[in-house]
Design an enzyme around this catalytic site. Structure first.
Site, PDB file in Angstrom:
ATOM      1  N   GLN A 180      -7.638   0.321   3.503  1.00 46.31           N
ATOM      2  CA  GLN A 180      -8.310  -0.480   4.722  1.00 46.31           C
ATOM      3  C   GLN A 180      -9.696  -0.602   4.256  1.00 46.31           C
ATOM      4  OE1 GLN A 180      -7.406  -1.446   7.674  1.00 46.31           O
ATOM      5  NE2 GLN A 180      -5.572  -0.520   7.701  1.00 46.31           N
ATOM      6  N   ASN A 216      -7.393   4.058   9.112  1.00 51.24           N
ATOM      7  CA  ASN A 216      -7.019   3.002   9.803  1.00 51.24           C
ATOM      8  C   ASN A 216      -7.162   2.751  11.210  1.00 51.24           C
ATOM      9  OD1 ASN A 216      -4.987   4.929   8.685  1.00 51.24           O
ATOM     10  ND2 ASN A 216      -3.616   3.795  10.299  1.00 51.24           N
ATOM     11  N   CYS A 253       2.032   1.271  13.025  1.00 48.56           N
ATOM     12  CA  CYS A 253       3.253   1.917  12.832  1.00 48.56           C
ATOM     13  C   CYS A 253       3.640   2.579  14.219  1.00 48.56           C
ATOM     14  CB  CYS A 253       3.183   2.798  11.736  1.00 48.56           C
ATOM     15  SG  CYS A 253       2.556   2.218  10.079  1.00 48.56           S
ATOM     16  N   SER A 276      -3.852  -2.861  -0.643  1.00 48.53           N
ATOM     17  CA  SER A 276      -2.631  -3.545  -0.304  1.00 48.53           C
ATOM     18  C   SER A 276      -3.285  -4.881   0.016  1.00 48.53           C
ATOM     19  CB  SER A 276      -2.385  -2.969   0.990  1.00 48.53           C
ATOM     20  OG  SER A 276      -1.116  -3.523   1.900  1.00 48.53           O
ATOM     21  N   GLY A 277      -2.119  -6.254  -0.247  1.00 50.54           N
ATOM     22  CA  GLY A 277      -2.508  -7.528  -0.108  1.00 50.54           C
ATOM     23  C   GLY A 277      -2.856  -7.844   1.431  1.00 50.54           C
ATOM     24  N   HIS A 278      -2.164  -7.425   2.417  1.00 55.17           N
ATOM     25  CA  HIS A 278      -1.931  -7.932   3.444  1.00 55.17           C
ATOM     26  C   HIS A 278      -3.168  -7.352   4.378  1.00 55.17           C
ATOM     27  CE1 HIS A 278       0.068  -5.005   6.453  1.00 55.17           C
ATOM     28  NE2 HIS A 278       0.342  -4.488   5.200  1.00 55.17           N
ATOM     29  N   GLY A 291       0.682  -1.234  -0.006  1.00 53.27           N
ATOM     30  CA  GLY A 291      -0.049  -0.104  -0.144  1.00 53.27           C
ATOM     31  C   GLY A 291       0.782   1.140   0.010  1.00 53.27           C
TER      32      GLY A 291
END
Ligand code: PLP
Length: 387
Positions: free
Chosen positions: A176, A148, A322, A196-198, A69
């Protein structure tokens, strides 16, 4: 283990692993090779591209695979400033993910003018302020689809319509939102959109950027001819295939899953508000991702709650992933004007299809005990309990 931290990352779906495994074992070719062994992978990549496109109503050729992402967001912003070199103004919000905020700061250091739009106490944008910040020098507006930390959803359609009228490039960070709420770029006036994949049960290290047909595009990663010259680097074949499968699964079950998740989330929230004094929900509960709640338990440190939850095998988060490891208060909650006593006691629970009802019941049982114990340890907390 009870995993309630799916906005940080998700469990890889078993179906995704099954789909990927042959491409991590026997089928290890390079899709750019001339021979059949490598070439056969090209079709699989195109199949995955079509599945990602389908989840958001795009055409397959509008999808560019990236590594995450963050790369999608950086590419979108870089594309805007490279494609419109005379435009030196960027608009974003105070509550973006660092993948946008820090890139905007990087551009600011290079002399770009950056406007960070404020949010109100529910994390919502003031659309009047937004309209007034735009001018002829605005190269791009980058606004997240959903936050997020709080799950608050922004009015992307309304924003996009204003920008279309002003002929200003619009990027939405949907990292998200994708797979949790319906997205249809046929109706949504966005020019670029990040995934984003994860975050949707595919592995880490793969993402995608939607780029509307006709949008100028300047690659961010420069090298080979992969992705039609739009993103160089040998393709992460297995993960791209995994992302395709994850998008297919998400699209198939989206409504049912959203209903399941919001019912579980609401139950958790309702009971914690009832059982824990001085608790509150942060953010607009009307326009919110179905899987997310951000709650504050005043006069308790969020990190202390996390550590106690961890002892019970419960994974949650205090703010964004993060930020973990640092006690810096969340920039999102600060921008919303959440009182500092509540910011420090904030916890994000983010659910996924793999959470069972019994897990939520367990958290409802242990959280009030944890909050009570921690307040008894804190002199300020004790005062509040006596009250
Ligand atoms: N944008 C948002 C809204 C996010 O929540 C995240 C990750 O938490 C990112 C971007 C970055 O995505 P990635 O971890 O794939 O780089």
């Amino acid at each position: 283990m009870i995993y309630l931290d799916s906005n940080a990352t998700t469990k890889i779906a078993p179906e995704v692993i099954d789909e990927m495994t042959p491409y991590l074992t026997e089928l290890y070719g390079n899709p750019s090779s001339m021979h059949t062994f490598g070439r056969q992978l090209r079709d699989k990549i195109e199949e995955a591209r079509a599945k990602v496109a389908e989840l958001i109503g795009a055409e397959p050729e509008e999808i560019v695979f990236t590594s995450c992402g963050t790369e999608s967001n950086n590419t979108a912003l870089m594309n805007a400033v490279e494609s419109y070199p005379d435009k030196r103004h960027i608009v974003t919000t105070c509550v973006e993910h660092p993948a946008v905020l820090n890139f905007a700061e990087h551009l600011a250091r290079k002399g770009y003018r950056v406007t960070y739009l404020p949010v109100d106490n529910l994390g919502r944008l003031d659309m009047d302020v937004f309209s007034k910040t735009l001018d002829d020098h605005t190269a791009v507006v980058s606004i997240m689809y959903a936050n997020n930390e709080t799950g608050v959803i922004f009015p992307i359609e309304e924003i996009g319509e204003i920008l279309r009228e002003k002929k200003t490039l619009f990027h939405a960070d949907a990292v998200q939102a994708a797979g949790k709420v319906p997205i249809d770029v046929k109706k949504l006036p966005v020019d670029m959109l990040s995934l984003s994949g994860h975050k949707l049960h595919a592995p880490k290290g793969v993402g995608a950027l939607y780029v509307r047909k006709g949008t100028r595009f300047y690659p961010y990663i420069i090298g080979g001819h992969q992705e039609n010259g739009r993103r160089a680097g040998t393709e992460n074949v297995a993960s791209i295939i995994g992302l395709g499968k994850a998008c297919e699964l998400a699209g198939k079950n989206l409504e049912k899953e959203a209903g399941y998740l919001s019912a579980l989330r609401d139950k958790l929230e309702r009971n914690l508000l009832r059982l824990c004094p001085d608790a509150r929900v942060n953010g607009d509960t009307e326009h919110r991702l179905p899987n997310t709640t951000n709650m504050s338990f005043e006069y308790v440190e969020g990190e202390a709650i996390l550590l106690r939850l961890d002892e019970y095998g419960v994974c949650a988060s205090s703010g964004s992933a993060c930020k973990s490891g640092s006690l810096k208060p969340s920039h999102v909650l600060r921008a919303m004007g959440v009182p500092s006593t509540a910011i420090h006691g904030s916890i994000r629970f983010s659910l996924s299809r793999y959470n069972a009802k019994a897990e939520i019941d367990k958290v409802i049982e242990i959280m009030p005990k944890i909050i009570k114990e921690l307040r008894e340890l804190s002199p300020f907390g004790k005062e509040k309990i006596k009250k």
